[in-house]
Write a protein that holds these residues in place. Structure first.
Motif, short mmCIF file in Angstrom:
data_model
loop_
_atom_site.label_atom_id
_atom_site.label_comp_id
_atom_site.label_asym_id
_atom_site.label_seq_id
_atom_site.Cartn_x
_atom_site.Cartn_y
_atom_site.Cartn_z
N ALA A 83 69.65 -19.87 -58.13
CA ALA A 83 69.46 -19.51 -56.73
C ALA A 83 70.43 -20.33 -55.89
O ALA A 83 70.81 -21.44 -56.26
N ALA A 84 70.85 -19.75 -54.76
CA ALA A 84 71.71 -20.46 -53.83
C ALA A 84 71.40 -19.99 -52.42
O ALA A 84 71.39 -18.78 -52.15
N LYS A 85 71.13 -20.92 -51.51
CA LYS A 85 70.88 -20.62 -50.10
C LYS A 85 69.80 -19.54 -49.93
O LYS A 85 69.98 -18.56 -49.22
N ASP A 86 68.69 -19.71 -50.58
CA ASP A 86 67.54 -18.80 -50.50
C ASP A 86 67.83 -17.39 -51.01
O ASP A 86 67.22 -16.41 -50.57
N VAL A 89 70.96 -15.63 -57.55
CA VAL A 89 72.34 -15.55 -58.01
C VAL A 89 72.35 -14.70 -59.27
O VAL A 89 71.63 -14.99 -60.23
N VAL A 90 73.15 -13.63 -59.25
CA VAL A 90 73.22 -12.71 -60.39
C VAL A 90 74.68 -12.58 -60.82
O VAL A 90 75.60 -12.82 -60.05
N PRO A 91 74.91 -12.18 -62.07
CA PRO A 91 76.29 -12.00 -62.54
C PRO A 91 76.98 -10.87 -61.79
O PRO A 91 76.35 -9.88 -61.42
N LYS A 92 78.27 -11.01 -61.61
CA LYS A 92 79.06 -9.98 -60.98
C LYS A 92 79.17 -8.79 -61.94
O LYS A 92 79.48 -8.97 -63.10
N VAL A 93 78.89 -7.56 -61.42
CA VAL A 93 78.93 -6.40 -62.29
C VAL A 93 80.06 -5.44 -61.93
O VAL A 93 80.30 -4.48 -62.63
#
Length: 95
Positions: A83-86, A89-93
């Protein structure tokens, strides 16, 4: 409406359902009976009958449409792998 064995054969082929030749005629008779019953329903007078979604007349429960911040982002993200800044975070697809 009468359905014959040729029609059953064609529909079975289109639906990719294997049917033995000796089963086509009885199936045609059954399907014809079902369609005859459906045609009988067309004879029912439904003028003035409102469509209904339930047999019990009741209104749908409504709540006030209020924009919120979602409550507690720290609790929502507690089990997230990253997670980042609420945010999750997921991989770029997309390249």
């Amino acid at each position: 409406m009468a359905i014959d064995a040729a029609t059953v054969r064609k529909v079975a082929k289109l639906a990719r359902i294997a049917q033995a030749e000796d089963r086509l005629e009885p199936l045609a008779h059954e399907l014809s009976g079902i369609l005859d019953w459906i045609e009988m329903l067309n004879e029912v007078d439904t003028d003035g009958v409102e469509p209904m979604t339930s047999v019990v007349h009741q209104g749908l429960p409504m709540r006030e449409d209020v924009v919120t911040d979602g409550g507690a982002p720290e609790r929502v993200l507690a089990n997230a792998p990253r997670a980042a800044k609420d945010f999750f975070v997921v991989p770029k697809v997309v390249e």
